[in-house]
Design a protein around this motif. Sequence first.
Motif, PDB file in Angstrom:
ATOM      1  N   GLU A  81      -0.389  -1.942   0.461  1.00  0.00           N
ATOM      2  CA  GLU A  81       0.469  -0.883  -0.074  1.00  0.00           C
ATOM      3  C   GLU A  81       1.937  -1.286  -0.036  1.00  0.00           C
ATOM      4  O   GLU A  81       2.664  -1.111  -1.020  1.00  0.00           O
ATOM      5  N   GLU A  82       2.372  -1.802   1.100  1.00  0.00           N
ATOM      6  CA  GLU A  82       3.779  -2.176   1.253  1.00  0.00           C
ATOM      7  C   GLU A  82       4.165  -3.262   0.255  1.00  0.00           C
ATOM      8  O   GLU A  82       5.232  -3.193  -0.375  1.00  0.00           O
ATOM      9  N   ASN A  83       3.325  -4.263   0.104  1.00  0.00           N
ATOM     10  CA  ASN A  83       3.645  -5.351  -0.818  1.00  0.00           C
ATOM     11  C   ASN A  83       3.644  -4.889  -2.274  1.00  0.00           C
ATOM     12  O   ASN A  83       4.503  -5.288  -3.066  1.00  0.00           O
ATOM     13  N   ALA A  84       2.686  -4.037  -2.632  1.00  0.00           N
ATOM     14  CA  ALA A  84       2.636  -3.535  -4.004  1.00  0.00           C
ATOM     15  C   ALA A  84       3.894  -2.734  -4.328  1.00  0.00           C
ATOM     16  O   ALA A  84       4.494  -2.886  -5.401  1.00  0.00           O
ATOM     17  N   ILE A  85       4.308  -1.884  -3.396  1.00  0.00           N
ATOM     18  CA  ILE A  85       5.513  -1.071  -3.606  1.00  0.00           C
ATOM     19  C   ILE A  85       6.752  -1.954  -3.687  1.00  0.00           C
ATOM     20  O   ILE A  85       7.623  -1.754  -4.548  1.00  0.00           O
ATOM     21  N   ILE A 138      12.928  -0.569 -16.302  1.00  0.00           N
ATOM     22  CA  ILE A 138      11.798   0.029 -17.034  1.00  0.00           C
ATOM     23  C   ILE A 138      10.619   0.223 -16.080  1.00  0.00           C
ATOM     24  O   ILE A 138      10.617  -0.317 -14.966  1.00  0.00           O
ATOM     25  N   PRO A 139       9.587   0.994 -16.489  1.00  0.00           N
ATOM     26  CA  PRO A 139       8.409   1.171 -15.625  1.00  0.00           C
ATOM     27  C   PRO A 139       7.700  -0.156 -15.341  1.00  0.00           C
ATOM     28  O   PRO A 139       7.597  -1.015 -16.210  1.00  0.00           O
ATOM     29  N   VAL A 140       7.231  -0.282 -14.123  1.00  0.00           N
ATOM     30  CA  VAL A 140       6.554  -1.501 -13.683  1.00  0.00           C
ATOM     31  C   VAL A 140       5.321  -1.128 -12.856  1.00  0.00           C
ATOM     32  O   VAL A 140       5.358  -0.186 -12.065  1.00  0.00           O
ATOM     33  N   ILE A 141       4.238  -1.862 -13.082  1.00  0.00           N
ATOM     34  CA  ILE A 141       3.049  -1.735 -12.240  1.00  0.00           C
ATOM     35  C   ILE A 141       2.848  -3.045 -11.500  1.00  0.00           C
ATOM     36  O   ILE A 141       2.919  -4.124 -12.102  1.00  0.00           O
ATOM     37  N   SER A 142       2.628  -2.964 -10.194  1.00  0.00           N
ATOM     38  CA  SER A 142       2.325  -4.175  -9.432  1.00  0.00           C
ATOM     39  C   SER A 142       0.965  -4.032  -8.776  1.00  0.00           C
ATOM     40  O   SER A 142       0.449  -2.920  -8.595  1.00  0.00           O
ATOM     41  N   GLY A 173     -23.547  -9.581  10.197  1.00  0.00           N
ATOM     42  CA  GLY A 173     -22.162  -9.531  10.685  1.00  0.00           C
ATOM     43  C   GLY A 173     -21.161 -10.075   9.688  1.00  0.00           C
ATOM     44  O   GLY A 173     -19.993 -10.290  10.034  1.00  0.00           O
ATOM     45  N   ARG A 174     -21.599 -10.289   8.440  1.00  0.00           N
ATOM     46  CA  ARG A 174     -20.738 -10.937   7.446  1.00  0.00           C
ATOM     47  C   ARG A 174     -20.206  -9.945   6.407  1.00  0.00           C
ATOM     48  O   ARG A 174     -19.856 -10.317   5.296  1.00  0.00           O
ATOM     49  N   THR A 175     -20.138  -8.670   6.786  1.00  0.00           N
ATOM     50  CA  THR A 175     -19.655  -7.643   5.856  1.00  0.00           C
ATOM     51  C   THR A 175     -18.168  -7.831   5.567  1.00  0.00           C
ATOM     52  O   THR A 175     -17.390  -8.266   6.415  1.00  0.00           O
ATOM     53  N   ALA A 176     -17.808  -7.496   4.324  1.00  0.00           N
ATOM     54  CA  ALA A 176     -16.417  -7.671   3.882  1.00  0.00           C
ATOM     55  C   ALA A 176     -16.167  -6.776   2.678  1.00  0.00           C
ATOM     56  O   ALA A 176     -17.087  -6.163   2.142  1.00  0.00           O
ATOM     57  N   ARG A 177     -14.916  -6.718   2.266  1.00  0.00           N
ATOM     58  CA  ARG A 177     -14.591  -5.966   1.052  1.00  0.00           C
ATOM     59  C   ARG A 177     -13.356  -6.571   0.392  1.00  0.00           C
ATOM     60  O   ARG A 177     -12.491  -7.133   1.070  1.00  0.00           O
ATOM     61  N   PHE A 178     -13.335  -6.467  -0.920  1.00  0.00           N
ATOM     62  CA  PHE A 178     -12.112  -6.730  -1.669  1.00  0.00           C
ATOM     63  C   PHE A 178     -11.355  -5.411  -1.763  1.00  0.00           C
ATOM     64  O   PHE A 178     -11.944  -4.359  -2.037  1.00  0.00           O
ATOM     65  N   ARG A 179     -10.047  -5.449  -1.575  1.00  0.00           N
ATOM     66  CA  ARG A 179      -9.209  -4.262  -1.721  1.00  0.00           C
ATOM     67  C   ARG A 179      -8.083  -4.538  -2.699  1.00  0.00           C
ATOM     68  O   ARG A 179      -7.548  -5.652  -2.754  1.00  0.00           O
ATOM     69  N   CYS A 180      -7.723  -3.513  -3.466  1.00  0.00           N
ATOM     70  CA  CYS A 180      -6.620  -3.625  -4.426  1.00  0.00           C
ATOM     71  C   CYS A 180      -5.781  -2.358  -4.341  1.00  0.00           C
ATOM     72  O   CYS A 180      -6.324  -1.247  -4.316  1.00  0.00           O
ATOM     73  N   VAL A 181      -4.479  -2.524  -4.275  1.00  0.00           N
ATOM     74  CA  VAL A 181      -3.556  -1.396  -4.345  1.00  0.00           C
ATOM     75  C   VAL A 181      -2.598  -1.632  -5.506  1.00  0.00           C
ATOM     76  O   VAL A 181      -1.990  -2.703  -5.617  1.00  0.00           O
ATOM     77  N   LEU A 182      -2.494  -0.641  -6.375  1.00  0.00           N
ATOM     78  CA  LEU A 182      -1.540  -0.666  -7.476  1.00  0.00           C
ATOM     79  C   LEU A 182      -0.368   0.241  -7.126  1.00  0.00           C
ATOM     80  O   LEU A 182      -0.561   1.328  -6.584  1.00  0.00           O
ATOM     81  N   ALA A 183       0.836  -0.199  -7.429  1.00  0.00           N
ATOM     82  CA  ALA A 183       2.020   0.644  -7.286  1.00  0.00           C
ATOM     83  C   ALA A 183       2.669   0.788  -8.650  1.00  0.00           C
ATOM     84  O   ALA A 183       2.799  -0.189  -9.392  1.00  0.00           O
ATOM     85  N   VAL A 184       3.068   2.007  -8.985  1.00  0.00           N
ATOM     86  CA  VAL A 184       3.719   2.291 -10.262  1.00  0.00           C
ATOM     87  C   VAL A 184       5.130   2.782  -9.950  1.00  0.00           C
ATOM     88  O   VAL A 184       5.303   3.804  -9.272  1.00  0.00           O
TER      89      VAL A 184
END
Length: 203
Positions: free
Chosen positions: A48-52, A64-68, A114-125
């Motif tokens: 979240e912090e990096n996207a913002i 202008i508007p930006v999405i990261s 024990g190998r569970t994982a997830r991809f996560r994505c945060v968009l900031a507008v």
Amino acid sequence: MKKIVIATQNKGKAKDFEALLAPLGYKVLTLLDVAQDLDVEETGVTFEENAILKAEAVSKVLGIPVISDDSGLEIDALNGEPGVYSARYAGAAKSDSANIDKVLEKMSGVPENGRTARFRCVLAVAAPNEKTETFSGSCEGIILSTPQGNNGFGYDPIFYVPAQSKAMAELLPHEKAAISHRGNALRELQQRMPKWLNEEKQS
């Protein structure tokens, strides 16, 4: 047609955004189109912090508007690593193969349950004089012992998606888009599109 900038130099990400925003009357541009030399240091400790950071910095410069997009892999057995350091886990060179090798080495001997994982994505507008908003998506999976598939990028070859019975890198682009972390974040953005972003298109 209004322009909106995606704060990335990744052409693959740009295509994902074009599919969502073009029907809404936006022409999607990336930093490759408008500011190749603009580099925002990712000093945040969360997606979240990096996207913002990226969205607000680029929006301020361009006016202008930006999405990261900030995204990465979280592995439970590694206490959430590589997390925000996913792209440079094995070093500043950002080598996909080196990153995968490092994960496989650290996961050596960890049993499948024990190998569970997830991809996560945060968009900031972000946009001038508007409150920055964030949207997120995730995709659950299991870390494989050996890479599989030739599609995608990053950690896709070692990320097994149980719902698809395939590694992420074995999925076709439309199959990946339907279940991926970025696809889910984009769908959340589409459902909760900031009112000012829709109004921007009409002005």
